[in-house]
Design a protein around this motif. Structure first.
Motif, PDB file in Angstrom:
ATOM      1  N   TYR A 213       0.596  -1.436   0.131  1.00  0.00           N
ATOM      2  CA  TYR A 213       0.216  -0.102   0.073  1.00  0.00           C
ATOM      3  C   TYR A 213       0.670   1.363   0.239  1.00  0.00           C
ATOM      4  CZ  TYR A 213      -2.913  -3.495   2.142  1.00  0.00           C
ATOM      5  OH  TYR A 213      -3.470  -5.084   1.894  1.00  0.00           O
ATOM      6  N   GLU A 214       0.669   2.434  -0.693  1.00  0.00           N
ATOM      7  CA  GLU A 214       1.511   3.461  -0.968  1.00  0.00           C
ATOM      8  C   GLU A 214       0.525   4.678  -0.329  1.00  0.00           C
ATOM      9  OE1 GLU A 214       3.398   6.325  -4.059  1.00  0.00           O
ATOM     10  OE2 GLU A 214       2.441   4.823  -4.798  1.00  0.00           O
ATOM     11  N   MET A 215       1.022   4.851   0.271  1.00  0.00           N
ATOM     12  CA  MET A 215      -0.157   6.028   1.055  1.00  0.00           C
ATOM     13  C   MET A 215       0.091   7.162   0.790  1.00  0.00           C
ATOM     14  SD  MET A 215      -1.453   7.287   5.076  1.00  0.00           S
ATOM     15  CE  MET A 215      -2.323   5.997   5.093  1.00  0.00           C
ATOM     16  N   ILE A 216      -0.375   8.509  -0.407  1.00  0.00           N
ATOM     17  CA  ILE A 216       0.469   9.744  -0.805  1.00  0.00           C
ATOM     18  C   ILE A 216      -0.687  10.402  -0.178  1.00  0.00           C
ATOM     19  CG2 ILE A 216       0.513  11.036  -2.989  1.00  0.00           C
ATOM     20  CD1 ILE A 216      -0.234   8.533  -4.405  1.00  0.00           C
ATOM     21  N   ASN A 217       0.049  10.998   0.663  1.00  0.00           N
ATOM     22  CA  ASN A 217      -0.425  12.417   1.660  1.00  0.00           C
ATOM     23  C   ASN A 217      -0.685  14.047   0.342  1.00  0.00           C
ATOM     24  OD1 ASN A 217      -1.196  14.675   2.910  1.00  0.00           O
ATOM     25  ND2 ASN A 217       1.861  15.093   3.242  1.00  0.00           N
ATOM     26  N   THR A 218      -1.811  14.361   0.463  1.00  0.00           N
ATOM     27  CA  THR A 218      -2.660  15.057  -0.661  1.00  0.00           C
ATOM     28  C   THR A 218      -3.659  16.235   0.222  1.00  0.00           C
ATOM     29  OG1 THR A 218      -5.317  13.396  -0.194  1.00  0.00           O
ATOM     30  CG2 THR A 218      -3.400  13.146  -2.097  1.00  0.00           C
ATOM     31  N   SER A 219      -3.022  16.253   1.703  1.00  0.00           N
ATOM     32  CA  SER A 219      -3.133  17.513   2.214  1.00  0.00           C
ATOM     33  C   SER A 219      -2.699  18.752   2.014  1.00  0.00           C
ATOM     34  CB  SER A 219      -2.873  17.678   3.717  1.00  0.00           C
ATOM     35  OG  SER A 219      -3.118  15.789   3.480  1.00  0.00           O
ATOM     36  N   THR A 220      -3.666  19.724   2.312  1.00  0.00           N
ATOM     37  CA  THR A 220      -3.624  20.890   2.287  1.00  0.00           C
ATOM     38  C   THR A 220      -4.473  22.000   3.336  1.00  0.00           C
ATOM     39  OG1 THR A 220      -6.141  21.322   1.758  1.00  0.00           O
ATOM     40  CG2 THR A 220      -4.424  20.427  -0.741  1.00  0.00           C
ATOM     41  N   GLN A 221      -4.124  23.256   2.468  1.00  0.00           N
ATOM     42  CA  GLN A 221      -4.443  24.059   4.166  1.00  0.00           C
ATOM     43  C   GLN A 221      -5.620  24.179   4.281  1.00  0.00           C
ATOM     44  OE1 GLN A 221      -3.144  28.330   3.373  1.00  0.00           O
ATOM     45  NE2 GLN A 221      -0.637  27.738   3.736  1.00  0.00           N
ATOM     46  N   LYS A 222      -6.511  23.627   3.364  1.00  0.00           N
ATOM     47  CA  LYS A 222      -7.956  24.080   3.692  1.00  0.00           C
ATOM     48  C   LYS A 222      -8.161  22.251   3.855  1.00  0.00           C
ATOM     49  CE  LYS A 222      -9.815  27.513   0.031  1.00  0.00           C
ATOM     50  NZ  LYS A 222      -9.843  27.444  -1.369  1.00  0.00           N
ATOM     51  N   LYS A 223      -7.560  21.729   3.916  1.00  0.00           N
ATOM     52  CA  LYS A 223      -8.534  20.397   3.531  1.00  0.00           C
ATOM     53  C   LYS A 223      -6.761  19.912   4.837  1.00  0.00           C
ATOM     54  CE  LYS A 223     -10.432  16.102   2.198  1.00  0.00           C
ATOM     55  NZ  LYS A 223     -11.266  15.728   0.823  1.00  0.00           N
ATOM     56  N   PRO A 224      -6.900  20.140   5.838  1.00  0.00           N
ATOM     57  CA  PRO A 224      -5.347  19.094   6.568  1.00  0.00           C
ATOM     58  C   PRO A 224      -4.784  17.681   6.428  1.00  0.00           C
ATOM     59  CG  PRO A 224      -7.333  20.371   8.119  1.00  0.00           C
ATOM     60  CD  PRO A 224      -7.452  20.213   6.639  1.00  0.00           C
ATOM     61  N   PHE A 225      -5.917  17.137   6.422  1.00  0.00           N
ATOM     62  CA  PHE A 225      -6.060  15.080   6.590  1.00  0.00           C
ATOM     63  C   PHE A 225      -6.543  15.155   5.227  1.00  0.00           C
ATOM     64  CE2 PHE A 225      -7.519  11.264   7.858  1.00  0.00           C
ATOM     65  CZ  PHE A 225      -6.173  10.111   7.339  1.00  0.00           C
TER      66      PHE A 225
END
Length: 243
Positions: A213-225
């Motif tokens: 499984y590759e967990m890719i961080n797609t967080s942004t300032q508006k969506k922190p998690f």
């Protein structure tokens, strides 16, 4: 005008009651709901392990009547007496896992869902806060699935090692050389990504189920998690050995 306001008020109350009544308040209710959504899952399931993460619990269930190599599992998530169950399918269901390295067509019924979608449903249904979602996801991979991490420093896991799956009643048998090449390509990808110090993706090896499984961080300032999971099949479909 008063009648309109009264009508809107009644509508809100009815909708609220409907949503509340639709909540699954027992583990068995959530499992029955899963049976309805995924009719290919059948059987009598037993608890394999249970992990509690603060206010959230995760229970892994496996069919009592089959061996490990011929199975589908169920994961039940619970918070504040609200339950949501998701399937933990075997590798036969390509569409559910969205395998990034799979070229052959799926020969089993379509699930009409994905692992990513089901996890999103868990977070929304149980109304998990960002911090709870992070802890729950980490414990899911490490304590429930028993995955390995820091794969970039463990080349022996991928080199000269074949993860065999004996269930091939519909899929063709794979040659060992092609299986080795498959795992070596994934290790090369992980090693390359580990050098990226700005945005490093986390990888989890699920050797029991033949997946990475590759967990890719797609967080942004508006969506922190926010994250996306890409899954790679590393098992090798082989003939079942009769002894």
């Amino acid at each position: 005008m008063k009648n309109l306001i009264l009508l809107l008020f009644i509508t809100v109350i009815i909708n609220s009651c409907t949503e509340e009544n639709s909540s699954l308040t027992t583990q068995q209710e959530s499992i029955n709901d899963l049976y309805d959504r995924f009719p290919m899952i059948k059987g009598d399931f037993k608890e394999i392990r249970k992990v509690v993460v603060d206010s959230v619990s995760i229970t892994l269930l496996r069919n009592k009547s089959v061996e490990k190599y011929d199975y589908d599992e169920i994961m039940v998530f619970c918070k504040n007496k609200k339950f949501y169950s998701i399937p933990f399918f075997s590798n036969m269901y390509f569409d559910y896992w969205e395998f990034q390295n799979e070229n052959q067509a799926q020969l089993y019924p379509k699930t009409n869902s994905t692992f990513n979608k089901e996890l999103e449903n868990v977070f929304k249904t149980l109304n998990l806060r960002d911090e709870e979602s992070i802890h729950t996801t980490n414990e899911l991979f490490l304590s429930v699935i028993h995955s390995e991490i820091n794969l970039h420093s463990k080349p022996d896991i991928f080199k000269n090692y074949i993860y065999s799956t004996e269930r091939v009643d519909r899929y063709k048998v794979e040659e060992s050389d092609s299986c080795l090449n498959k795992t070596k390509k994934i290790f090369a990808k992980i090693s390359k990504n580990a050098k990226n110090t700005i945005r490093y993706n986390q990888y989890f090896l699920d050797s029991s189920n033949g997946r990475v499984y590759e967990m890719i961080n797609t967080s942004t300032q508006k969506k922190p998690f926010s994250f996306e999971i890409k899954t790679y099949r590393i098992d090798c479909f082989a003939y079942r050995l009769e002894i």
